[in-house]
Design an enzyme around this catalytic site. Structure first.
Site, short mmCIF file in Angstrom:
data_model
loop_
_atom_site.label_atom_id
_atom_site.label_comp_id
_atom_site.label_asym_id
_atom_site.label_seq_id
_atom_site.Cartn_x
_atom_site.Cartn_y
_atom_site.Cartn_z
N PHE A 45 41.32 30.71 70.72
CA PHE A 45 40.11 30.47 69.91
C PHE A 45 39.23 31.73 69.82
CE2 PHE A 45 35.62 28.60 70.54
CZ PHE A 45 35.30 28.72 69.20
N GLU A 71 43.84 30.19 81.04
CA GLU A 71 43.88 28.74 80.85
C GLU A 71 42.42 28.32 80.80
OE1 GLU A 71 46.27 26.57 80.35
OE2 GLU A 71 47.93 28.00 80.47
N THR A 84 32.76 32.89 82.03
CA THR A 84 32.08 31.67 81.59
C THR A 84 30.84 31.39 82.44
OG1 THR A 84 32.33 29.26 81.57
CG2 THR A 84 33.77 30.45 83.05
N ASP A 85 29.88 30.70 81.84
CA ASP A 85 28.69 30.27 82.60
C ASP A 85 29.06 29.26 83.68
OD1 ASP A 85 29.27 28.12 80.89
OD2 ASP A 85 27.27 28.02 80.01
N GLU A 86 30.26 28.66 83.57
CA GLU A 86 30.64 27.61 84.52
C GLU A 86 30.83 28.13 85.93
OE1 GLU A 86 33.68 24.97 83.33
OE2 GLU A 86 32.86 24.70 81.33
N TYR A 145 39.29 25.04 87.03
CA TYR A 145 39.12 26.08 85.98
C TYR A 145 37.98 27.02 86.35
CZ TYR A 145 37.07 28.18 81.84
OH TYR A 145 36.50 29.08 80.96
N LYS A 169 37.98 31.08 87.32
CA LYS A 169 37.23 32.12 86.59
C LYS A 169 36.28 32.85 87.55
CE LYS A 169 37.32 32.99 82.77
NZ LYS A 169 38.17 33.88 81.93
N LEU A 195 33.07 9.88 73.68
CA LEU A 195 32.03 10.49 74.51
C LEU A 195 32.32 10.17 75.98
CD1 LEU A 195 29.30 11.98 74.14
CD2 LEU A 195 28.20 9.73 74.04
N HIS A 205 32.16 16.07 86.55
CA HIS A 205 31.60 16.55 85.27
C HIS A 205 30.26 17.28 85.46
CE1 HIS A 205 30.93 15.17 80.79
NE2 HIS A 205 30.84 16.49 80.95
P1 NAD Z 1 41.93 29.35 74.47
O1 NAD Z 1 42.55 28.38 75.42
O2 NAD Z 1 41.65 28.91 73.08
O3 NAD Z 1 42.84 30.66 74.36
C1 NAD Z 1 43.43 31.25 75.49
C2 NAD Z 1 44.54 32.17 75.01
O4 NAD Z 1 45.09 32.82 76.18
C3 NAD Z 1 45.69 31.44 74.32
O5 NAD Z 1 46.05 32.10 73.13
C4 NAD Z 1 46.82 31.49 75.34
O6 NAD Z 1 48.11 31.52 74.76
C5 NAD Z 1 46.51 32.80 76.05
N1 NAD Z 1 47.12 32.85 77.39
C6 NAD Z 1 47.16 31.87 78.32
N2 NAD Z 1 47.84 32.28 79.41
C7 NAD Z 1 48.22 33.58 79.15
C8 NAD Z 1 48.93 34.55 79.89
N3 NAD Z 1 49.41 34.29 81.11
N4 NAD Z 1 49.12 35.77 79.33
C9 NAD Z 1 48.65 36.05 78.08
N5 NAD Z 1 47.99 35.15 77.33
C10 NAD Z 1 47.76 33.93 77.86
O7 NAD Z 1 40.61 29.85 75.20
P2 NAD Z 1 39.20 30.31 74.59
O8 NAD Z 1 38.33 29.12 74.47
O9 NAD Z 1 39.45 31.18 73.43
O10 NAD Z 1 38.64 31.18 75.81
C11 NAD Z 1 38.95 32.57 75.89
C12 NAD Z 1 38.24 33.17 77.08
O11 NAD Z 1 36.84 32.95 76.98
C13 NAD Z 1 38.65 32.55 78.42
O12 NAD Z 1 38.71 33.57 79.39
C14 NAD Z 1 37.53 31.57 78.75
O13 NAD Z 1 37.39 31.41 80.14
C15 NAD Z 1 36.36 32.31 78.16
N6 NAD Z 1 35.21 31.49 77.72
C16 NAD Z 1 35.40 30.46 76.84
C17 NAD Z 1 34.30 29.73 76.38
C18 NAD Z 1 34.45 28.62 75.37
O14 NAD Z 1 33.47 27.95 75.05
N7 NAD Z 1 35.64 28.37 74.82
C19 NAD Z 1 33.02 30.06 76.84
C20 NAD Z 1 32.87 31.11 77.76
C21 NAD Z 1 33.97 31.82 78.18
O1 DAU Z 2 30.58 26.62 79.31
C1 DAU Z 2 31.65 27.41 78.89
C2 DAU Z 2 32.92 26.59 78.92
O2 DAU Z 2 32.83 25.69 77.81
C3 DAU Z 2 34.19 27.43 78.83
O3 DAU Z 2 34.29 28.22 79.98
C4 DAU Z 2 35.43 26.54 78.70
O4 DAU Z 2 36.58 27.36 78.49
C5 DAU Z 2 35.25 25.63 77.50
O5 DAU Z 2 36.35 24.73 77.41
C6 DAU Z 2 33.95 24.83 77.64
O6 DAU Z 2 34.02 23.93 78.78
P1 DAU Z 2 33.48 22.42 78.66
O7 DAU Z 2 34.18 21.63 79.69
O8 DAU Z 2 32.01 22.39 78.59
O9 DAU Z 2 34.05 22.08 77.16
P2 DAU Z 2 34.75 20.81 76.51
O10 DAU Z 2 34.89 21.10 75.06
O11 DAU Z 2 35.95 20.36 77.25
O12 DAU Z 2 33.63 19.68 76.69
C7 DAU Z 2 32.29 19.86 76.26
C8 DAU Z 2 31.49 18.65 76.75
O13 DAU Z 2 31.90 17.49 76.02
C9 DAU Z 2 31.69 18.32 78.21
O14 DAU Z 2 30.46 17.86 78.75
C10 DAU Z 2 32.73 17.20 78.20
C11 DAU Z 2 32.39 16.47 76.91
N1 DAU Z 2 33.52 15.82 76.20
C12 DAU Z 2 34.66 16.54 75.99
C13 DAU Z 2 35.70 15.99 75.27
C14 DAU Z 2 36.98 16.76 75.03
C15 DAU Z 2 33.36 14.53 75.68
O15 DAU Z 2 32.31 13.89 75.87
N2 DAU Z 2 34.39 14.00 74.96
C16 DAU Z 2 35.55 14.65 74.73
O16 DAU Z 2 36.45 14.10 74.07
#
Ligand code: NAD
Ligand code: DAU
Length: 334
Positions: A12, A81, A121-123, A148, A152, A204, A274
């Site tokens: 993403f 992941e 991540t903020d997590e 997760y 991180k 939800l 959660h």
């Molecule tokens: P995503 O799951 O959409 O994408 C992860 C990508 O990493 C995928 O394309 C996957 O194929 C690749 N990948 C997984 N294992 C791998 C490996 N061993 N070698 C090479 N590639 C590999 O994740 P995202 O939501 O795009 O998140 C990207 C980064 O941003 C992560 O490090 C995540 O912790 C961080 N992040 C995400 C969010 C969010 O809201 N999505 C917020 C803050 C930080």
């Molecule tokens: O805060 C940053 C993080 O945000 C990133 O590090 C993670 O990679 C990213 O996946 C995201 O984590 P969350 O666990 O917050 O995201 P998720 O989209 O899984 O869920 C967002 C919120 O919505 C969470 O409170 C769980 C809730 N949820 C999620 C799903 C999939 C629902 O209520 N219903 C759902 O079906």
């Protein structure tokens, strides 16, 4: 023309970052991606061949990583992941990719003295109380809740240690929840949009009062570029855009924007452990580096995201059935 190695660039944020860099800078991009279930090659379609290439492989493959790092000016490390629910069901790949993968990359940038920006991540800080006036800052104690977020947090600590002990040229950013195009349908916002598009009701977790701090993915991208260009080595920057909303509010907004009754959703089982609330204080990034978000209207950004999923069914439909089957197996469907 700087050359960037972008790990996880078929996911993403990494794919949106790749588009952003190719659109807004003169850098070239090599994506290293293991093409797991979370990757989507269509996210990288039609990029200019003279400035972009995709290498399939793992960040845990030391020989491959060493070779790629040696041939680039800087690395932006997104590969991970990324989904909490999956980490509860099966933590092993999170330990391997997020911790061992980051270690593998650190050894390569140390050897070749290449600049690294580590995406986190903020997590890692754990959660805040719902009514707590506090926000997360770079000084907040690490207190991760899930496999997760613990993986991180571990990766962040490895980066800090490699900076201090070996003089690695690295920065770290910890960002809040991203939304926008090309996000996998397992994640909250795309799951609900595509459920409605398929004639089903959004889901939800628990009471839905949990708060997430939403930022558009392109604001994350511009912040990462700003840190890459002007961040101080060894520093941690928190990225957020003051977008706190409860999950219930987001679901109601999605329903309204998609022309559905705002109570047409189901409560399903809650996620174990959660986290209640995340909220970022991005003062350091704003004041030290002058970064500002541009997507300040969440409603407009969400409407554009809904439009993207409507217009790009071929991107997400092949992944939808398996995603919902995995949710059913985890008991997160109702
Ligand atoms: P995503 O799951 O959409 O994408 C992860 C990508 O990493 C995928 O394309 C996957 O194929 C690749 N990948 C997984 N294992 C791998 C490996 N061993 N070698 C090479 N590639 C590999 O994740 P995202 O939501 O795009 O998140 C990207 C980064 O941003 C992560 O490090 C995540 O912790 C961080 N992040 C995400 C969010 C969010 O809201 N999505 C917020 C803050 C930080
Ligand atoms: O805060 C940053 C993080 O945000 C990133 O590090 C993670 O990679 C990213 O996946 C995201 O984590 P969350 O666990 O917050 O995201 P998720 O989209 O899984 O869920 C967002 C919120 O919505 C969470 O409170 C769980 C809730 N949820 C999620 C799903 C999939 C629902 O209520 N219903 C759902 O079906």
């Amino acid at each position: 023309m700087p050359s960037l190695l972008v790990t996880g660039g078929a996911g993403f944020i990494g794919s949106n970052f790749t588009h952003w860099v190719l659109d807004n800078t003169d850098a070239t991009v090599t994506v290293l991606d293991a093409m797991t279930y979370a990757a989507n090659e269509a996210s990288l379609a039609q990029l200019p061949e003279n400035r972009f290439q995709l290498v399939r492989g793992s960040v845990c493959d030391a020989d491959l990583v060493d070779d790629l790092v040696s041939r680039h000016d800087a690395v932006v490390h997104f590969a991970a992941e990324s989904h909490n629910d999956n980490s509860l069901a099966g933590p092993a790949p999170f330990i391997e990719t997020n911790i061992v993968g980051t270690f593998t990359l650190l050894e390569a940038v140390r050897k070749h003295d290449v600049r690294l920006h580590h995406i986190s991540t903020d997590e890692v800080y754990g959660d805040l109380g719902l009514n707590d006036p506090a926000k997360l800052t770079p000084q907040t104690r690490y207190n991760p809740s899930s496999p997760y977020s613990a993986s991180k947090a571990s990766s962040d600590l490895l980066v800090r240690a490699w900076v201090r002990s070996f003089g690695v040229q690295a920065t770290i950013s910890n960002c809040s929840n991203n939304y926008g195009p090309r996000q996998h349908v397992e994640k909250f916002i795309p799951r609900q949009i595509t459920e409605i598009l398929q004639g089903r009701r959004p889901k939800l977790y628990g009471d839905g009062l949990n708060v997430r701090d939403w930022i558009h993915v392109d604001d994350h991208n511009s912040a990462v570029w700003t840190i890459l260009e002007s961040g101080r080595i060894g520093e941690t920057y928190l990225i957020g855009a003051d977008g706190e909303l409860s999950n219930k509010t987001v679901i109601q907004l999605i329903l309204e924007l998609m022309g559905q009754p705002t109570d047409a959703y189901d409560h399903v089982n809650d996620r174990p452990g959660h986290d209640l609330r995340y909220a970022i204080d991005a003062t350091k990034l704003r004041e030290e580096l002058g970064w500002r978000p541009t997507y300040t209207n969440f409603r407009a950004g969400l409407a554009a995201t809904i439009d993207w999923y409507r217009a790009n069914e071929s991107w997400w439909l092949p992944h939808k059935e398996a995603t919902e089957a995995a949710y059913a197996a985890k008991g997160l469907c109702g």
